[in-house]
Scaffold this active site. Structure first.
Site, mmCIF file in Angstrom:
data_model
loop_
_atom_site.group_PDB
_atom_site.id
_atom_site.type_symbol
_atom_site.label_atom_id
_atom_site.label_comp_id
_atom_site.label_asym_id
_atom_site.label_seq_id
_atom_site.Cartn_x
_atom_site.Cartn_y
_atom_site.Cartn_z
ATOM 1 N N GLU A 124 1.032 -1.112 -0.337
ATOM 2 C CA GLU A 124 -0.214 -0.246 0.381
ATOM 3 C C GLU A 124 0.839 0.907 -0.210
ATOM 4 O O GLU A 124 2.049 1.647 0.176
ATOM 5 C CB GLU A 124 -0.739 0.003 1.404
ATOM 6 C CG GLU A 124 -2.102 -0.990 1.151
ATOM 7 C CD GLU A 124 -3.542 -1.217 2.405
ATOM 8 O OE1 GLU A 124 -4.491 -1.439 1.607
ATOM 9 O OE2 GLU A 124 -2.796 -0.950 2.974
ATOM 10 N N CYS A 184 5.901 -6.408 7.883
ATOM 11 C CA CYS A 184 6.983 -5.770 8.801
ATOM 12 C C CYS A 184 7.524 -6.876 10.031
ATOM 13 O O CYS A 184 6.846 -7.879 10.312
ATOM 14 C CB CYS A 184 7.064 -4.356 9.440
ATOM 15 S SG CYS A 184 8.029 -3.962 10.411
ATOM 16 N N CYS A 204 0.140 -1.852 15.258
ATOM 17 C CA CYS A 204 0.144 -1.896 14.194
ATOM 18 C C CYS A 204 0.082 -2.620 12.620
ATOM 19 O O CYS A 204 0.601 -3.756 13.114
ATOM 20 C CB CYS A 204 2.248 -1.365 13.831
ATOM 21 S SG CYS A 204 2.231 -1.733 11.784
ATOM 22 N N SER A 213 10.830 5.675 16.045
ATOM 23 C CA SER A 213 9.254 5.515 16.984
ATOM 24 C C SER A 213 9.644 5.198 18.548
ATOM 25 O O SER A 213 10.151 4.156 18.401
ATOM 26 C CB SER A 213 8.326 4.763 16.046
ATOM 27 O OG SER A 213 8.574 4.685 14.386
ATOM 28 N N CYS A 271 -1.005 6.589 10.468
ATOM 29 C CA CYS A 271 0.170 5.812 10.785
ATOM 30 C C CYS A 271 -0.835 4.064 10.702
ATOM 31 O O CYS A 271 -1.112 4.050 11.534
ATOM 32 C CB CYS A 271 0.741 6.713 12.045
ATOM 33 S SG CYS A 271 1.639 7.226 10.921
HETATM 34 N N1 SAH Z 1 8.667 1.037 10.295
HETATM 35 C C1 SAH Z 1 8.574 2.412 10.575
HETATM 36 C C2 SAH Z 1 7.732 3.137 9.650
HETATM 37 C C3 SAH Z 1 6.566 3.065 9.114
HETATM 38 S S1 SAH Z 1 5.657 3.375 10.693
HETATM 39 C C4 SAH Z 1 8.646 3.084 11.884
HETATM 40 O O1 SAH Z 1 8.060 2.279 12.723
HETATM 41 O O2 SAH Z 1 8.514 3.803 12.713
HETATM 42 C C5 SAH Z 1 5.428 4.734 10.710
HETATM 43 C C6 SAH Z 1 4.262 5.275 12.227
HETATM 44 O O3 SAH Z 1 3.471 4.423 12.106
HETATM 45 C C7 SAH Z 1 5.510 4.922 13.571
HETATM 46 O O4 SAH Z 1 6.384 5.841 14.444
HETATM 47 C C8 SAH Z 1 4.953 3.847 14.238
HETATM 48 O O5 SAH Z 1 4.761 3.248 14.809
HETATM 49 C C9 SAH Z 1 3.349 4.003 13.781
HETATM 50 N N2 SAH Z 1 2.363 4.172 14.033
HETATM 51 C C10 SAH Z 1 2.249 2.377 13.678
HETATM 52 N N3 SAH Z 1 0.913 1.883 14.489
HETATM 53 C C11 SAH Z 1 -0.102 2.931 14.578
HETATM 54 C C12 SAH Z 1 -1.182 2.507 14.783
HETATM 55 N N4 SAH Z 1 -2.510 2.498 14.968
HETATM 56 N N5 SAH Z 1 -1.595 4.267 15.443
HETATM 57 C C13 SAH Z 1 -0.750 5.475 15.205
HETATM 58 N N6 SAH Z 1 0.438 4.937 14.706
HETATM 59 C C14 SAH Z 1 1.102 4.024 14.141
HETATM 60 FE FE1 SF4 Z 2 7.399 -2.587 11.509
HETATM 61 FE FE2 SF4 Z 2 6.781 0.307 11.799
HETATM 62 FE FE3 SF4 Z 2 4.386 -1.156 11.728
HETATM 63 FE FE4 SF4 Z 2 6.495 -1.350 13.468
HETATM 64 S S1 SF4 Z 2 5.372 0.852 13.560
HETATM 65 S S2 SF4 Z 2 5.399 -3.332 12.934
HETATM 66 S S3 SF4 Z 2 8.617 -1.453 12.602
HETATM 67 S S4 SF4 Z 2 5.721 -1.061 10.347
#
Ligand code: SAH
Ligand code: SF4
Length: 379
Positions: free
Chosen positions: A95, A115, A122, A248, A368
């Site tokens: 996506e 991932c 996530c 993060s 996100c």
């Molecule tokens: N893998 C990387 C980038 C992708 S996620 C990372 O983890 O940083 C992008 C951002 O979305 C990250 O800060 C992650 O922690 C946040 N994120 C993941 N799941 C989320 C959710 N359910 N609600 C809000 N933010 C979330």
């Molecule tokens: Fe992967 Fe980023 Fe999602 Fe964590 S938040 S599972 S590192 S995509």
């Protein structure tokens, strides 16, 4: 046996130039080819009519253009967010999201199918890891969004003034319908996957995206978000890669962080913060620290003070992201009043700037952490 065809989106302009030389062709033609790829956004060789025949023959025989077909496109109710489910050549799906907020056009790009990091809240983490994306698959997402920003209909010509000239070409002065001047200006590597787990491909793709004769995305326009892959952060620092780094964090102590982010067991918080210190000291750059706000878990004034202490003295901005819903996690997003209190503590007690991410695109699961390829979407 001849080598399998390669994806044109996998190569930097310099690599393409070298390839032309290998084919015994004049490398000067690389400029036109590059122009077709990243300015014209051509979707096939047929859309590159003015290539020299010898080059065209080589390209047809030895390369392909890894355009990613759209399996599904959805738009948010407010029209500001578009999500594309894109098909990869091996039938995997990813996506990519186009966001138009406050006059900024941003593509949120994936770096992996799924991932491996398994963050509990996530959706991508919940689907598990399938494979890394190639540089060409990362570049093709940006090209896809750039193409989506072009006006739908081909520009029309209008006669605006009869000059009395003899030939049809001279007869009129034409102008093209002015398209809305929307251009892809920002890239965030915040889609599916952990970009520093796929370091080489991601950096190679960034080199292509930054090419000043192509998509020309400046260093200030690319943000890479990592869960905290310590060796990757140190490598970014050593290589002084020109981009914005987001880390993060989500919790300010090891036990709480490891419960949300399993990768913290491999790269503990103290090692992560040491790497962040090295990164900022080496590059002179501020880091964005992301904090997904989960009601009752990490959103109290004590949590705000803990993150303030953790980041004391570091060049930092905290980006607060109220939790977006995913099917595999039962937590709730923090309401706006406690989020504002959190922000106030950071600024008043620690002088740390922060933002609260607007909740956009949630209705189409484009926020996100909501990107995932479900069985239904993949079939
Ligand atoms: N893998 C990387 C980038 C992708 S996620 C990372 O983890 O940083 C992008 C951002 O979305 C990250 O800060 C992650 O922690 C946040 N994120 C993941 N799941 C989320 C959710 N359910 N609600 C809000 N933010 C979330
Ligand atoms: Fe992967 Fe980023 Fe999602 Fe964590 S938040 S599972 S590192 S995509």
């Amino acid at each position: 046996m001849s080598a399998p065809p390669f994806n044109l989106y996998d190569l930097t302009r310099e690599q393409l130039r070298v390839q032309l030389v290998r084919w015994d062709l004049n490398p000067v033609h690389v400029a036109r080819l590059w122009n077709y790829l990243y300015i014209g956004l051509a979707a096939s060789l047929d859309a590159m009519p003015e290539l020299p025949p010898k080059l065209r023959a080589r390209l047809a025989a030895h390369t392909y253009l890894g355009v990613l077909p759209t399996a599904l496109e959805t738009a948010s109710g407010d029209g500001f967010t578009h999500k594309y489910l894109l098909a990869l050549a091996d039938a995997e799906r990813i996506e990519t999201v186009l966001m138009r907020y406050t006059g900024r056009v941003t593509a949120c790009i994936s770096s992996q199918v799924g991932c491996a990091m398994g963050c509990v809240f996530c959706a991508t983490g919940q689907m598990g890891y399938t494979r890394h994306l190639t540089p060409g698959e990362i570049v093709a997402q940006a090209v896809h969004v750039a193409r989506a920003l072009r006006p739908a209909a081909p520009a029309k010509c209008h006669v605006i003034r009869d000059t009395g000239a003899e030939t049809p070409a001279e007869m009129c002065h034409v102008i093209r319908d002015k398209p809305a001047r929307e251009r892809l200006r920002n890239i965030v590597l915040m889609g599916m996957g952990e970009p520093l787990h796929n370091y080489d491909a991601v950096m190679h793709a960034i080199d292509i995206l930054r090419d000043p004769n192509g998509l020309a995305l400046g260093a200030e326009r690319i943000t890479l978000s990592t869960v905290g892959v310590v060796p990757g952060i140190l490598r970014l620092a050593a290589e002084k890669r020109p981009l914005h780094l987001a880390v993060s964090l989500h919790a300010a102590n090891q036990a709480e962080r490891a419960a949300l982010v399993p990768a913290a067991k491999k790269w503990p918080l103290d090692e992560l913060m040491a790497a962040c210190r090295t990164y900022s000291a080496t590059t002179g750059r501020r880091i964005f620290y992301e904090w997904t706000l989960i009601e009752g878990k990490n959103d109290t004034p004590d949590h705000a003070r803990a993150v303030g202490e953790l980041l004391r003295g570091l060049p930092a901005q905290v980006n607060l992201i109220p939790l977006n819903p995913t099917s595999g996690y039962a937590g709730l997003p923090t309401h706006s009043a406690p989020a504002r209190t959190f922000q106030h503590i950071l600024s008043a007690e620690f002088e740390i700037p922060s933002t609260v991410r607007q909740r956009r695109g949630i209705d189409i699961a484009a926020g996100c952490g909501q990107l995932a390829v479900t069985e239904a979407a993949a079939s």
